[in-house]
Write an enzyme that holds these catalytic residues in place. Structure first.
Site, PDB file in Angstrom:
ATOM      1  N   SER A 149      36.995  36.358  48.866  1.00 46.60           N
ATOM      2  CA  SER A 149      36.123  36.261  49.958  1.00 46.60           C
ATOM      3  C   SER A 149      34.668  35.469  49.761  1.00 46.60           C
ATOM      4  O   SER A 149      34.392  35.451  48.553  1.00 46.60           O
ATOM      5  CB  SER A 149      35.780  37.699  50.306  1.00 46.60           C
ATOM      6  N   TYR A 163      33.290  46.132  47.521  1.00 46.13           N
ATOM      7  CA  TYR A 163      34.033  45.043  47.941  1.00 46.13           C
ATOM      8  C   TYR A 163      33.518  43.820  47.386  1.00 46.13           C
ATOM      9  O   TYR A 163      34.534  42.836  46.905  1.00 46.13           O
ATOM     10  CB  TYR A 163      34.094  45.218  49.384  1.00 46.13           C
TER      11      TYR A 163
END
Ligand code: NAD
Length: 263
Positions: A149, A163
Site C-alpha cells: 500500500s 496495517y
C-alpha cells in the site's frame, strides 16, 4: 494476442475488490486460475462470472485462509496439479481492521491478526510459489506480485498502525526475495495502491467526513478503482515487465508525489 496465454496463476483475495477485478482481467487474457479466498461464497461467484464470460479458461474457487500455511500450500499444489506449473502468484489478500488505530490504542490481538494475514500470508504465498516456480522448465521462473500500500511509503495522520507496519514488511520482503531469486528468473514486485473505492476502504471510511479527510489530498479528486489496480497487476504478471523486479509499483493517482492539490 492474449497477454497471459495458458498461464497458470493463483490469486488470493479473489472474492472482492482488486482480487476480483484481477481474476476477471487475467481470465480475459487467457490465464487458468486458482481463485483463493477465506470467503468461499464470494470466490465461487468470481468463478461463475469467469465461466459465463470466458469459455477457454479454467477458474477453480478454493477456500483458503492465507494466514495458515497448509491452506496456502494447498492452493499452490492445486495449481500445479491442474495446470502443470505455476507462472503467476498474486499475494493480494489483506485486512485493515476497524480497531486498528494508533500506537497507544491498537489492541495487541488486532496487531497479531493483521501481521498473521498481511505479512505471514505474503511470506507463505511467496515461499510455496518460489518452490513451485523452481520446477518450471520452459519458460523458466515466474512472477510474484505482493499487494502492499502507499501507506508503507508515506506517513498518514489517519492512524492504522498495524496495517501500515504490515505493508512496510511486505515491501521489505518483496525487495529481498526479488534479489535472492533474480537469477532463477523469478521476479517479485510489490503493488502499492492508493486509496480505492473497494469494500475494504469504504467500510473503514463510513462517514462523508472521513471520506473528505482523504479526498482533499488526492490530486485527481477521486478514489481509485479496483480495475485500475488490476491493469497494473496484469502488466507485472506478463512478460511485458520482464526487466522489472524488486519494485514498489505505485498506482496511486499521483498521491505520493503531491505537496498540495489543485483545490
Ligand atoms: P477487499 O476487502 O475488497 O477484498 C479483500 C478480499 O480478501 C476479500 O474477498 C476477503 O474475503 C479476502 N480475505 C480477507 N482475509 C483473508 C484471508 N485471511 N485469507 C484469504 N482471503 C482473505 O479489499 P481490496 O481493497 O481489494 O484489498 C486487496 C488488497 O489491497 C489488500 O491487501 C489491501 O490491504 C490492499 N490495499 C487496498 C487499498 C484500498 O484502498 N482498498 C489500498 C491499498 C492497499
Amino acid at each position: 494476442m492474449p497477454r497471459l496465454p495458458s498461464k497458470s496463476a493463483v490469486i488470493t483475495g479473489a472474492g472482492s475488490g482488486i482480487g476480483l477485478e484481477t481474476s476477471l482481467l487475467f481470465a480475459s487474457e487467457g490465464a487458468n486460475l486458482i481463485l483463493a479466498d477465506i470467503n468461499l461464497d464470494a470466490v465461487t461467484k468470481t468463478a461463475q462470472l469467469i465461466a459465463e464470460r470466458y469459455k477457454n479458461v479454467k477458474a477453480i474457487p478454493i477456500k483458503c485462509d492465507v494466514g495458515k500455511e497448509d491452506d496456502v500450500k494447498a492452493i499452490v499444489d492445486k495449481a500445479v496439479e491442474e495446470f502443470g506449473r505455476l507462472d503467476v502468484m498474486f499475494n493480494n489478500a489483506g485486512i485493515m481492521h476497524p480497531s486498528d488505530d494508533n500506537a497507544l490504542t491498537t489492541p495487541e490481538d488486532i496487531w497479531d491478526l493483521t501481521m498473521r494475514i498481511n505479512v505471514k500470508g505474503v511470506w507463505y504465498g511467496s515461499k510455496h510459489a518460489i518452490a513451485a516456480m523452481r520446477n518450471n522448465v520452459e519458460p523458466k521462473g515466474g512472477s510474484i506480485i505482493n499487494t502492499a500500500s502507499f501507506v508503507a511509503l508515506r506517513g498518514a495522520a489517519t492512524p492504522q498502525l498495524a496495517y501500515t507496519a504490515s505493508k512496510g514488511a511486505v515491501l521489505a520482503m518483496t525487495r529481498e526475495m526479488a534479489m535472492v531469486h533474480a537469477r532463477e528468473g523469478i521476479r517479485v514486485n510489490a503493488l502499492c495502491p492508493g486509496p480505492l473505492k473497494t469494500p475494504l476502504l469504504m467500510e473503514f471510511l463510513d462517514t462523508e467526513e472521513k471520506r473528505q479527510r482523504r479526498l482533499v489530498h488526492l490530486p485527481m479528486g477521486r478514489f481509485g478503482e479496483a480495475i485500475e489496480q488490476a491493469k497494473a497487476v496484469l502488466f507485472l504478471a506478463s512478460d511485458e515487465s520482464s526487466y522489472i523486479t524488486g519494485t514498489d509499483f505505485l498506482v496511486d493517482g499521483g498521491l505520493s508525489n503531491a505537496y498540495v492539490t489543485a483545490e
